[in-house]
Design an enzyme around this catalytic site. Structure first.
Site, PDB file in Angstrom:
ATOM      1  N   HIS A 236      -2.248 -25.046  16.439  1.00 19.41           N
ATOM      2  CA  HIS A 236      -3.551 -24.602  16.928  1.00 19.41           C
ATOM      3  C   HIS A 236      -4.667 -24.755  15.876  1.00 19.41           C
ATOM      4  O   HIS A 236      -5.687 -25.381  16.118  1.00 19.41           O
ATOM      5  CB  HIS A 236      -3.489 -23.116  17.315  1.00 19.41           C
ATOM      6  CG  HIS A 236      -2.444 -22.763  18.319  1.00 19.41           C
ATOM      7  ND1 HIS A 236      -2.525 -23.141  19.632  1.00 19.41           N
ATOM      8  CD2 HIS A 236      -1.297 -22.040  18.201  1.00 19.41           C
ATOM      9  CE1 HIS A 236      -1.478 -22.659  20.298  1.00 19.41           C
ATOM     10  NE2 HIS A 236      -0.723 -21.997  19.454  1.00 19.41           N
TER      11      HIS A 236
HETATM   12  C1  BDR Z   1      -3.925 -18.526  17.628  1.00 21.57           C
HETATM   13  O1  BDR Z   1      -3.234 -17.288  17.540  1.00 21.57           O
HETATM   14  C2  BDR Z   1      -2.479 -17.232  16.375  1.00 21.57           C
HETATM   15  O2  BDR Z   1      -1.202 -16.729  16.621  1.00 21.57           O
HETATM   16  C3  BDR Z   1      -2.465 -18.618  15.778  1.00 21.57           C
HETATM   17  O3  BDR Z   1      -2.462 -18.554  14.369  1.00 21.57           O
HETATM   18  C4  BDR Z   1      -3.730 -19.237  16.308  1.00 21.57           C
HETATM   19  O4  BDR Z   1      -4.825 -18.977  15.466  1.00 21.57           O
HETATM   20  C5  BDR Z   1      -3.395 -19.285  18.832  1.00 21.57           C
HETATM   21  O5  BDR Z   1      -3.632 -18.573  19.996  1.00 21.57           O
END
Ligand code: BDR
Ligand code: CA
Length: 315
Positions: A236
């Site tokens: 992500h």
């Molecule tokens: C986001 O949530 C976190 O768990 C990850 O690091 C990312 O920033 C994804 O939804």
């Protein structure tokens, strides 16, 4: 591209760790600020310091807000393990955070690098919203805010909300409304942009740092399988930073984005107005001004291969 001056506001987190290592290779990484999110503030701050120590980077780390502006603090611990960065044993941090709160550090850095600083927000937006509220000139000093948060479609923490936005929706609302140019690289794109078993094997064949990252991603991939039935570990956070190195890996729609604060089932949802409306249609159908460049597609194979190459460039 010239090296972008960047500051990362984060909650490491497996994909945050990759984003930090990636940014340090390709950008001028001016600082790392930490926020509640994937785990407790203490744990994510320690994780940020350990990742920088692992890579021999002396980037300053400033500790930020432990709680959202409103609502209850909830960690995404299950996806990232009990430390927030399970899967390997990282070195003990070789330093402590700087003696300046993240909110003040954000303001200082934006002022020092007026019109040049890109702020990468890859955790809940609490520190950023606090900086916007504390210093009315802050948003105007930034070149751009790039956000991993929100989604044009499905969420991960609820059917419609992505975790970072949901963890502090009021803060996200302040950020999206601040007037700075904003790029949103949301779950609609990042959930399809991840590392698979082969990528992890490639990392295992690298040096000490890639091997640590491989172990981290192996853990993260297993959790993604367990919870979402995915066979990739979505990267992500790095997706919001890649555009400052390669500007042709994502495509966008410039549109109005609002954060839902009220809905019983929709709190934390990003309402992205992707309708194709004429100017007349916009006026008739109540479409707000375009305030965010929203990522809608990614060249995932190319992006991931480039990120893996970057991690392999560490010894
Ligand atoms: C986001 O949530 C976190 O768990 C990850 O690091 C990312 O920033 C994804 O939804
Ligand atoms: Ca994150």
């Amino acid at each position: 591209m010239t090296r972008t001056k960047i500051l990362i506001d984060c909650d490491p987190g497996h994909d945050d760790a990759v984003a930090i290592l990636y940014a340090a290779r390709h950008c001028d990484l001016l600082g790392v600020t930490t926020t509640h999110g994937n785990n407790s503030l203490d744990n994510v701050t320690r994780n940020a310091l350990s990742v920088l120590t692992l890579a021999g980077l002396d980037t300053p780390v400033a500790k930020g807000c432990a709680d959202p502006i409103a609502g209850v603090r909830i960690h995404a611990g299950n996806g990232h393990g009990k430390t927030g960065l399970d899967g390997t044993t990282l070195p003990e941090p070789d330093r402590t955070p700087i003696d300046r709160h993240a909110v003040d550090f954000l303001i200082d850095t934006a002022q020092q690098h007026k019109d040049e600083l890109v702020l990468a927000v890859i955790g809940p937006a609490t520190n950023v919203a606090m900086a916007i509220k504390r210093e009315p000139r802050f948003a105007g000093w930034l070149r751009e805010i790039t956000v991993m948060g929100g989604s044009t479609g499905l969420g991960n923490i609820t059917p419609v909300a992505e975790f970072n936005c949901w963890a502090d929706p009021e803060a996200s609302g302040v950020m999206y409304g601040c007037g700075a140019p904003i790029r949103m690289v949301g779950y609609n794109v990042t959930s399809r942009t991840g590392t698979n078993e082969d990528d992890i094997q490639r990392l295992k064949g690298g040096g000490r740092i890639p091997s640590h990252v491989a172990d981290l991603l192996e853990f993260y991939l297993e959790r993604q399988r367990q919870f979402f039935g995915l066979n990739i570990a979505p990267m992500h956070d790095v997706c919001a930073i890649v555009p400052y190195v390669h500007d042709d890996m994502l495509t966008y729609h410039h549109c109005n984005v609002q954060v839902e604060l009220q809905g019983k089932f929709t709190r934390g949802m990003t309402v992205c107005d992707l309708r194709t409306l004429t100017e007349e249609g916009k006026a008739m159908r109540g479409s707000g001004d375009a305030n965010v460049l929203v990522a809608v597609e990614a060249d995932a194979p190319r992006l991931i291969s480039h990120v893996i190459d970057t991690i392999l460039s560490y010894s």
